[in-house]
Design an enzyme around this catalytic site. Structure first.
Site, PDB file in Angstrom:
ATOM      1  N   ASP A 114       0.819  -1.209   0.000  1.00  0.00           N
ATOM      2  CA  ASP A 114       0.000   0.000   0.000  1.00  0.00           C
ATOM      3  C   ASP A 114       0.855   1.263   0.000  1.00  0.00           C
ATOM      4  OD1 ASP A 114      -2.666   1.109  -0.003  1.00  0.00           O
ATOM      5  OD2 ASP A 114      -2.311   1.747   2.055  1.00  0.00           O
ATOM      6  N   SER A 171      -6.311   5.610  -0.852  1.00  0.00           N
ATOM      7  CA  SER A 171      -6.711   4.337  -1.457  1.00  0.00           C
ATOM      8  C   SER A 171      -8.230   4.221  -1.456  1.00  0.00           C
ATOM      9  CB  SER A 171      -6.110   3.170  -0.672  1.00  0.00           C
ATOM     10  OG  SER A 171      -4.712   3.289  -0.583  1.00  0.00           O
ATOM     11  N   GLN A 215      -4.743  -1.683  -7.407  1.00  0.00           N
ATOM     12  CA  GLN A 215      -5.348  -0.728  -6.471  1.00  0.00           C
ATOM     13  C   GLN A 215      -5.766   0.533  -7.215  1.00  0.00           C
ATOM     14  OE1 GLN A 215      -3.468   2.065  -3.241  1.00  0.00           O
ATOM     15  NE2 GLN A 215      -3.763   0.082  -2.264  1.00  0.00           N
TER      16      GLN A 215
END
Length: 292
Positions: free
Chosen positions: A210, A234, A284
């Protein structure tokens, strides 16, 4: 390692945050804490990893996660505990499906569904790892940012649990000058040893990725992380584990960005271990906003 050293060790701090407490009154319910962040918001990779570990605590022995899909619904407060409620969707002969809601003050901050599978034989093939310089040949974030007195620089260089080394040069302070398609390769490794627990290693891969999943969007747009007024968050995260992984050995992320539009950008990554085996594929989408 003394207790004082352990409290300052970023890997030890992450492992403590991922050590969830089961609620003795409510089955399949857990609680976790957050690591402090420069902006006071829960780090998305942390709550992803915690949600996966909570789900993994409820599946039959021997089943490991092979896929995960999650939506980030609200920003979390890193000073408040997080509750994790796991829903048992199905236990089949080979697969188990679980849904986890991460909650603060009664509201979900993340909703995730994951599938777990027993080890089984089958067709075997994978893409090959590209030929890139080895991590020992590349500067670490500490070498790049060690002299910068800024909270985010200290986080990337010293407080992060993962050592990141950009094959094509980092974009912390300056934009890329030779990446018109936004592609990049990044070596990553935990800064210390991790217990021999495959569920934990897979969760820590979700944690680590991430930090860099949306970097190709910035790279292709010709922007550094230090862009004034940059706002990123995100939105959703999809992940597939193909093989066992160890995050305390070097992993190569080969990344790209197929699209950005409407204040959103999509990042994709394939992850290889040092032997060249493809261990995971990740995608993502995130909010990426830049002042006009």
């Amino acid at each position: 390692m003394t207790s004082t050293d352990a409290s300052r060790d970023p890997v030890v701090a992450v492992l403590r945050a991922l050590d969830l407490t089961a609620d003795p009154q409510e089955p399949d319910t857990f609680e976790g804490v957050s690591l402090p962040q420069p902006q006071g918001r829960v780090f998305g990779g942390q709550v992803l990893a915690q949600s996966l570990l909570a789900a993994g605590r409820t599946v039959p022995d021997g089943r490991l996660p092979h896929s995960m899909h999650g939506y980030f619904l609200r920003p979390g407060d890193d000073a408040a505990p997080i509750g994790f409620a796991v829903e048992r969707l199905r236990d089949g002969r080979s697969f188990s499906a679980r849904r986890t809601h991460a909650l603060q003050t009664g509201a979900p901050i993340l909703s995730m569904i994951a599938s777990f599978q027993e080890q089984q034989p089958g067709i075997e093939y994978a893409e090959r790892m590209p030929d890139v310089p080895q991590p020992e040949e590349i500067d670490s974030a500490l070498e790049v940012l060690g002299g910068v007195d800024h909270p985010m620089a200290r986080f990337w260089a010293q407080e992060s649990a993962f050592d990141l080394r950009h094959v094509d040069g980092p974009i912390y302070l300056r934009p890329a000058t030779d990446s018109p398609l936004g592609r990049q390769c990044v070596w990553a490794r935990a800064r210390g040893p991790v217990p021999d627990d495959q569920l934990l290693h897979r969760a820590l891969l979700a944690y680590a990725c991430d930090q860099i999943m949306l970097e190709p969007v910035l790279r292709r747009a010709g922007l550094p992380w230090a862009t004034p007024g940059l706002s990123m968050a995100s939105l959703d995260h999809a992940m597939w584990w193909h093989r066992d992984v160890r995050v305390d050995d070097w992993l190569l992320f080969t990344q790209s960005t197929p699209s950005a539009q409407g204040g959103r950008g999509l990042g994709a990554a394939r992850v290889f271990d040092r032997s060249g085996s493809l261990v995971a594929t990740i995608a993502q989408e995130g909010m990426v906003r830049v002042p006009a």
